[in-house]
Design an enzyme around this catalytic site. Structure first.
Site, PDB file in Angstrom:
ATOM      1  N   LYS A  60      30.307  48.422  40.338  1.00  0.00           N
ATOM      2  CA  LYS A  60      31.477  47.789  39.713  1.00  0.00           C
ATOM      3  C   LYS A  60      31.009  46.740  38.711  1.00  0.00           C
ATOM      4  O   LYS A  60      31.099  45.521  38.920  1.00  0.00           O
ATOM      5  CB  LYS A  60      32.420  47.198  40.768  1.00  0.00           C
ATOM      6  CG  LYS A  60      33.834  47.032  40.234  1.00  0.00           C
ATOM      7  CD  LYS A  60      34.835  46.882  41.358  1.00  0.00           C
ATOM      8  CE  LYS A  60      36.220  46.525  40.871  1.00  0.00           C
ATOM      9  NZ  LYS A  60      36.858  47.500  39.992  1.00  0.00           N
ATOM     10  N   TYR A  81      31.833  42.634  39.378  1.00  0.00           N
ATOM     11  CA  TYR A  81      33.101  41.994  39.726  1.00  0.00           C
ATOM     12  C   TYR A  81      33.784  42.728  40.858  1.00  0.00           C
ATOM     13  O   TYR A  81      33.390  43.842  41.214  1.00  0.00           O
ATOM     14  CB  TYR A  81      34.013  41.865  38.500  1.00  0.00           C
ATOM     15  CG  TYR A  81      34.727  43.148  38.106  1.00  0.00           C
ATOM     16  CD1 TYR A  81      34.034  44.205  37.517  1.00  0.00           C
ATOM     17  CD2 TYR A  81      36.093  43.306  38.326  1.00  0.00           C
ATOM     18  CE1 TYR A  81      34.690  45.370  37.156  1.00  0.00           C
ATOM     19  CE2 TYR A  81      36.756  44.473  37.964  1.00  0.00           C
ATOM     20  CZ  TYR A  81      36.054  45.503  37.384  1.00  0.00           C
ATOM     21  OH  TYR A  81      36.701  46.652  37.038  1.00  0.00           O
ATOM     22  N   LEU A 128      33.745  55.183  40.685  1.00  0.00           N
ATOM     23  CA  LEU A 128      33.726  54.034  41.592  1.00  0.00           C
ATOM     24  C   LEU A 128      34.244  54.470  42.961  1.00  0.00           C
ATOM     25  O   LEU A 128      35.261  55.163  43.042  1.00  0.00           O
ATOM     26  CB  LEU A 128      34.639  52.937  41.013  1.00  0.00           C
ATOM     27  CG  LEU A 128      34.576  51.606  41.758  1.00  0.00           C
ATOM     28  CD1 LEU A 128      33.288  50.870  41.392  1.00  0.00           C
ATOM     29  CD2 LEU A 128      35.781  50.743  41.422  1.00  0.00           C
ATOM     30  N   GLU A 159      38.067  59.700  36.946  1.00  0.00           N
ATOM     31  CA  GLU A 159      38.959  58.697  37.550  1.00  0.00           C
ATOM     32  C   GLU A 159      39.777  58.072  36.429  1.00  0.00           C
ATOM     33  O   GLU A 159      39.591  58.388  35.257  1.00  0.00           O
ATOM     34  CB  GLU A 159      38.149  57.633  38.300  1.00  0.00           C
ATOM     35  CG  GLU A 159      37.145  56.893  37.447  1.00  0.00           C
ATOM     36  CD  GLU A 159      36.247  55.937  38.234  1.00  0.00           C
ATOM     37  OE1 GLU A 159      36.683  55.419  39.282  1.00  0.00           O
ATOM     38  OE2 GLU A 159      35.106  55.711  37.789  1.00  0.00           O
TER      39      GLU A 159
END
Ligand code: PDD
Length: 284
Positions: A150, A35, A206, A182
């Site tokens: 992702k 996505y 990411l 993160e």
């Protein structure tokens, strides 16, 4: 989920209620899909070329053919945004490996990917949380080893964010081997003096699109960039902290694990970076 919402599914713009995906979709069965999320500001897509490049890369990494080139994606996004009359918010894009009999290995090569998009109207620029500052907690990073992709497999992030919700804070910063990887849906930054610190890119996190823009803006805020691991102890000693994402832009952090950061209000360098990012976003 407003009745008037138009979504995109496999080549068609449809009312939300009419957009249906079969139960054998591999996104539903295996979270076998990718996505992306781009922000919409003043009716325009923010950092969109970079989001589409990352979508292409993520799809390539898991062997799903990208159904569209970037120009076609952008044409579809723009039409969806316009059909929904969204001037500020998000556009969500998802591609899964398609519909096939349940089997772990890839389906036949001619299986069409499922392509879906929807918009969300949302106040992203004048977000009251940005004025107040966000509180975060640290949680264990429970994810797999390819976090650079992702993937729609987000269970660990869902559980992390729920811990934040239950703690009454806005975000969870995930920790592995004592260092922050993160946020559950954002990139973590700290500032010490005039040094902006964030984790270097690797398969552990990411490659945030907002992260890249903020790193390019750092010099304009008189900040030196240091890409290194951030031990939790370091974050607690930071003079300022913030997180970035397509939906949060630059979000000041005023508390980590109940410890106040700086004077407990959004720091001046963070506020400057948010301003610079908003200018960049508005400039298109
Ligand atoms: N999340 N890290 C993770 C795990 C994320 O899910 C996100 C974004 C980011 C920030 O990346 P970017 O700046 O490219 O948005 C970092 C999106 C917004 C989401 O899942 O809704």
């Amino acid at each position: 989920m407003s009745a008037s919402r138009i979504v995109y599914l496999n080549g068609e713009f449809l009312p939300f209620e009419e957009a249906r995906v079969p139960i054998m979709d591999r996104g539903f069965l295996f979270a076998d899909g990718i996505y992306e999320v781009s922000a919409i500001l003043d009716g325009r897509l923010v950092d969109n070329a970079a989001h589409l490049a990352r979508l292409d890369r993520s799809l390539g990494e898991i062997g799903i053919r990208n159904p569209h080139d970037s120009a076609e994606w952008e044409r579809l996004q723009t039409e969806l945004v316009s059909r929904n009359g969204v001037t500020e918010g998000l556009v969500y894009m998802q591609v899964t490996r398609g519909v096939a009999e349940r089997d772990f290995g890839f389906p036949p090569a001619d299986t069409a990917p499922t392509v879906m998009m929807f918009t969300q109207a949302k106040t992203v620029a004048a977000n009251p949380l940005a004025a107040k500052g966000a509180r975060v907690i640290t949680v264990e990073d429970l994810r797999w080893k390819r976090r650079d992709i992702k993937s729609v497999a987000l269970l660990a992030q869902v559980l992390a964010k729920q811990q934040a919700v239950e703690a009454g804070v806005s975000e969870a910063w995930m920790v592995e081997d004592g260092a922050i990887t993160e946020g559950s849906s954002s990139t973590a930054f700290i500032i010490r003096g005039r040094t902006l610190v964030t984790r270097p890119l690797s398969t552990a996190l990411l490659p945030g699109i907002t992260r890249a823009s903020v790193l390019r803006l750092a010099a304009e805020a008189d900040l030196t960039v240091e890409e290194r691991l951030i031990p939790v102890s370091d974050a607690l000693e930071a003079t300022e902290a913030f997180y970035t994402s397509a939906s949060a832009f630059v979000m000041p952090v005023i508390e980590i694990d109940g410890r106040r950061i700086g004077d407990g209000t959004p720091g001046p360098l963070t506020r400057r970076l948010r301003e610079l990012y908003l200018e960049l976003a508005r400039a298109g």
